[in-house]
Motif scaffolding. Structure first.
Motif, short mmCIF file in Angstrom:
data_model
loop_
_atom_site.label_atom_id
_atom_site.label_comp_id
_atom_site.label_asym_id
_atom_site.label_seq_id
_atom_site.Cartn_x
_atom_site.Cartn_y
_atom_site.Cartn_z
N THR A 1 -51.10 14.29 -3.04
CA THR A 1 -51.36 13.02 -3.33
C THR A 1 -52.36 13.92 -4.86
N LEU A 2 -52.92 14.35 -5.11
CA LEU A 2 -53.71 15.68 -5.71
C LEU A 2 -52.55 15.42 -6.51
N HIS A 3 -51.65 16.76 -5.86
CA HIS A 3 -50.75 16.84 -6.84
C HIS A 3 -50.13 15.75 -7.58
N ARG A 4 -49.51 14.63 -6.92
CA ARG A 4 -48.93 13.90 -7.42
C ARG A 4 -48.89 12.99 -8.57
N GLY A 5 -51.00 13.13 -8.21
CA GLY A 5 -52.01 12.37 -9.53
C GLY A 5 -51.98 12.97 -10.91
N ILE A 6 -52.70 14.12 -10.44
CA ILE A 6 -53.31 15.25 -11.92
C ILE A 6 -51.69 15.96 -12.33
N ALA A 7 -51.68 15.24 -13.46
CA ALA A 7 -49.99 14.88 -14.61
C ALA A 7 -50.37 16.84 -14.59
N GLY A 8 -49.31 17.88 -14.38
CA GLY A 8 -49.20 19.36 -14.26
C GLY A 8 -49.64 19.91 -13.76
#
Ligand SMILES: O=C(O)CCC(=O)CC(=O)O
Length: 266
Positions: free
Chosen positions: A213-220
């Motif tokens: 979820t963190l990875h998907r939400g934080i661009a790049g």
């Protein structure tokens, strides 16, 4: 927060601030602090309210942690690389959302932006019941049994147990309440800092989907799994964790990071 600088070598590079998890203290980061200092970073390992040498009774809200950290960061007179594990990751994320201009890069390890409300309250109720009925000494033993997936050496395990047992039940509980009730998921799109999301492959306290979820939400952002490590991935697989951290930071640093090797005196 009390802040200490890792015993100094190459203390002139970018500053890295390492934020520990619930119940632990700055010594959680011992291996990484040495490796980062060897690579030329200035390392700060502040202790959260009620943890380690920080005698504050504990936080009442996320703003308390942000204010404490603001003192640490502004004292450096320069933006920092901010890394936190679990509770420390929640603090790092909240700080980055509040003071984006002060964060060069962000490392979120074994952590989350938000838990679902039911599981947050279940965790808090479980902690409240355990620390109230049996105290922190007993809780520390339970914590180790439930959290570690890798057998640490006896000395490291004892120091970890002592750090948790040394936190007051009130400070542990208030820290858990603030941490587990954090609701930052809707704001992940605001993060502009280059971000590494790290998670132990066997972390069952803050499992992979929370990092996804963190990875998907934080661009790049980059997501790296540390194989063979549980929730305290930096202790359980220090080499792999430190390599991932150093590799990411080297890409973000304004100084040329020194490679791994023998420590050089100041
Ligand atoms: O206290 C627990 O059982 C879990 C602690 C946790 O998940 C948060 C943290 O490690 O910072």
């Amino acid at each position: 927060m009390t802040a200490t600088v890792a015993q100094g070598v190459h203390a002139s590079g970018d500053t890295v601030v390492l934020l520990h998890s619930l119940g632990t203290d700055q010594s959680l980061w011992d291996a990484q602090a040495v490796a980062l200092a060897d690579a030329g970073y200035r390392v700060l390992t502040p202790e959260s309210r009620g943890h380690g040498g920080n005698a504050d009774p504990g936080p009442t809200n996320l703003g308390d942690w942000i204010a404490d950290l603001h003192e640490v960061v502004t004292a450096t007179n320069d933006p920092v690389h901010l890394a936190g594990l679990s509770m420390g990751g929640v603090q790092a994320l909240a700080y980055t959302l509040t003071h984006p201009e002060e964060v060069r890069s962000l490392v979120l390890a074994d952590t989350f932006a938000a838990l679902d409300a039911t599981s947050a309250e279940t965790k808090i109720d479980g902690i409240r019941a355990a620390v109230t009925a049996h105290g922190m000494t007993a809780y520390a033993r339970t914590y180790l049994d439930e959290t570690l997936t890798v057998a640490l050496d006896a000395d490291r395990r004892d120091r970890l147990r002592a750090s948790i047992a040394g936190v007051s039940a009130a400070a542990y509980l208030s820290s858990a309440e603030v941490c587990f009730r954090a609701t930052l998921a809707d704001r992940l799109g605001e993060v502009r800092a280059p971000t590494l999301v790290l998670v132990g492959g066997d972390d069952h306290k803050t499992p992979l989907p929370l990092s996804e979820t963190l990875h998907r939400g934080i661009a790049g952002s980059r997501l790296t799994t540390v194989p063979g490590a549980g929730h305290l991935a930096n202790l359980e697989a220090p080499e792999a964790f430190t390599d991932a951290l150093l590799g990411f930071l080297a890409e973000q640093s304004t100084h040329t990071a020194v490679g791994r090797g023998p420590r050089r005196p100041c």
